[in-house]
Design a protein around this motif. Structure first.
Motif, short mmCIF file in Angstrom:
data_model
loop_
_atom_site.label_atom_id
_atom_site.label_comp_id
_atom_site.label_asym_id
_atom_site.label_seq_id
_atom_site.Cartn_x
_atom_site.Cartn_y
_atom_site.Cartn_z
N GLU A 20 -7.43 5.64 12.34
CA GLU A 20 -8.17 6.04 11.14
C GLU A 20 -7.25 6.85 10.24
O GLU A 20 -6.64 7.83 10.67
N LEU A 21 -7.16 6.45 8.99
CA LEU A 21 -6.26 7.07 8.04
C LEU A 21 -7.02 7.72 6.89
O LEU A 21 -7.96 7.14 6.35
N MET A 35 -3.46 -6.17 13.95
CA MET A 35 -4.55 -7.08 14.29
C MET A 35 -5.54 -7.21 13.14
O MET A 35 -5.93 -8.30 12.75
N TYR A 36 -5.96 -6.07 12.57
CA TYR A 36 -6.83 -6.10 11.39
C TYR A 36 -6.68 -4.79 10.64
O TYR A 36 -6.22 -3.78 11.19
N MET A 37 -7.10 -4.81 9.35
CA MET A 37 -7.06 -3.59 8.55
C MET A 37 -8.17 -3.65 7.51
O MET A 37 -8.60 -4.73 7.08
N GLY A 38 -8.60 -2.48 7.11
CA GLY A 38 -9.68 -2.38 6.15
C GLY A 38 -9.21 -2.41 4.71
O GLY A 38 -8.00 -2.41 4.42
N HIS A 39 -10.19 -2.41 3.80
CA HIS A 39 -9.90 -2.40 2.37
C HIS A 39 -9.20 -1.10 1.99
O HIS A 39 -9.54 -0.02 2.49
N GLY A 40 -8.20 -1.20 1.14
CA GLY A 40 -7.46 -0.02 0.70
C GLY A 40 -6.18 0.22 1.44
O GLY A 40 -5.37 1.07 1.04
N ILE A 41 -5.94 -0.51 2.55
CA ILE A 41 -4.70 -0.38 3.30
C ILE A 41 -3.66 -1.31 2.69
O ILE A 41 -3.90 -2.51 2.51
N THR A 42 -2.49 -0.79 2.35
CA THR A 42 -1.40 -1.61 1.82
C THR A 42 -0.26 -1.69 2.82
O THR A 42 -0.02 -0.74 3.58
N MET A 43 0.44 -2.81 2.84
CA MET A 43 1.57 -3.03 3.74
C MET A 43 2.87 -2.97 2.96
O MET A 43 2.98 -3.53 1.88
N GLN A 44 3.84 -2.28 3.55
CA GLN A 44 5.17 -2.19 2.97
C GLN A 44 6.17 -2.43 4.10
O GLN A 44 6.22 -1.67 5.06
N THR A 45 6.97 -3.48 3.97
CA THR A 45 7.93 -3.84 5.01
C THR A 45 9.33 -3.42 4.59
O THR A 45 9.77 -3.71 3.47
N ASN A 46 10.03 -2.73 5.50
CA ASN A 46 11.40 -2.30 5.23
C ASN A 46 12.17 -2.27 6.54
O ASN A 46 11.65 -2.63 7.60
N THR A 47 13.41 -1.82 6.46
CA THR A 47 14.27 -1.82 7.64
C THR A 47 14.05 -0.60 8.53
O THR A 47 14.65 -0.50 9.60
N GLU A 74 -10.05 5.16 -1.12
CA GLU A 74 -10.83 6.38 -0.97
C GLU A 74 -11.50 6.41 0.40
O GLU A 74 -11.67 5.38 1.05
N GLY A 75 -11.87 7.61 0.82
CA GLY A 75 -12.55 7.75 2.10
C GLY A 75 -11.62 7.45 3.27
O GLY A 75 -10.41 7.66 3.19
N LYS A 76 -12.19 6.96 4.35
CA LYS A 76 -11.41 6.66 5.55
C LYS A 76 -10.98 5.19 5.55
O LYS A 76 -11.74 4.31 5.16
N GLY A 77 -9.76 4.96 5.99
CA GLY A 77 -9.27 3.60 6.17
C GLY A 77 -8.94 3.34 7.62
O GLY A 77 -8.66 4.28 8.38
N HIS A 78 -8.97 2.08 8.04
CA HIS A 78 -8.74 1.75 9.44
C HIS A 78 -7.77 0.57 9.54
O HIS A 78 -7.84 -0.39 8.77
#
Length: 235
Positions: A20-21, A35-47, A74-78
């Motif tokens: 929980e974020l 495996m899964y993520m909620g709305h508002g979570i962004t992915m950033q791939t780096n080294t 906003e709020g809690k993210g998972h």
């Protein structure tokens, strides 16, 4: 000082960890572990620390990249992470273990955004040349949460100063940085031919804590390969 992230380990024999974020909070993971993520979570791939860190990871057999998941809503993210084979998830607050944990290169699952993830090569040449799974470890450094995956059942051993134990190299999942380790030759002609455990065994010496797994992935893969039907029509 890093904040301790909120999380839940779900399942019994094939576990995953859901984290929980809060807004702006993040977590880092191996590429492909999500495996899964909620709305508002962004992915950033780096080294995960520059090109050199990426190349070290690639040479160790790991992915060149580390993926960061940041909650920008906003709020809690998972967001949840699962390992690729059956086993348990070990939750480790690095702050409780001197700030550093070494783990098998395929054991790391995910960690809080502030945790540094690096490759730790063995200090001993023997371990590097002959140790197999025990040669290359990952070093997790920081004061937040990290999650490591173990195959089968987890066994924790707290070693006193000078206390030693010998384990199958693949059974070692993680250990504190204070534990000294070496990979030793198992003498004896019959041991080499019929022992079934290979020619080398890992010796651990305290003080410190070690985590062992009852089902190393290499052992599981060997059993599956042995059970596969052979192609009788192959020339």
């Amino acid at each position: 000082m890093a904040d301790v992230i909120d999380y839940e380990i779900i399942g019994s024999e094939m576990q995953l960890v859901e984290i929980e974020l809060d807004p702006g909070e993040g977590v880092r993971a191996e590429a492909g572990a999500m495996m899964y993520m909620g709305h508002g979570i962004t992915m950033q791939t780096n080294t995960g620390g520059g090109l050199f860190s990426g190349f070290k990871r690639m040479l160790s057999g790991e992915s060149f990249f580390i993926t960061s998941f940041v909650h920008e809503g906003e709020g809690k993210g998972h967001v949840a992470f699962a390992a690729p084979y059956p086993g348990k998830v070990i939750d480790l607050n690095l702050r409780d273990f001197g700030g550093t944990i070494l783990c098998q290169k395929d054991g790391f699952l995910c960690a809080a955004a502030g945790i540094d993830i690096d490759v730790a090569f063995s200090k001993r040449v023997g371990a590097g040349l002959f140790g197999g799974e025990g040669f290359i470890l990952q070093r997790l450094t920081g004061d937040g949460m990290a999650f490591v995956h173990a195959g089968g059942t987890i066994v924790r051993k707290d070693l006193q100063p000078g206390q030693r134990m010998r384990v199958d190299t693949g059974a070692l999942v993680a250990m504190t940085d204070s534990v000294d380790y070496s990979v030793d030759f198992v003498g004896g002609f019959r041991n080499a031919l019929f022992g079934g455990e290979g020619l080398f065994i890992t010796t651990l010496e305290g003080p410190g804590t070690v985590w062992l797994q009852s089902l190393p992935f290499a052992r599981l893969a060997d059993r599956i390969a042995a059970a596969l039907p052979k192609d009788r029509n192959k020339d």
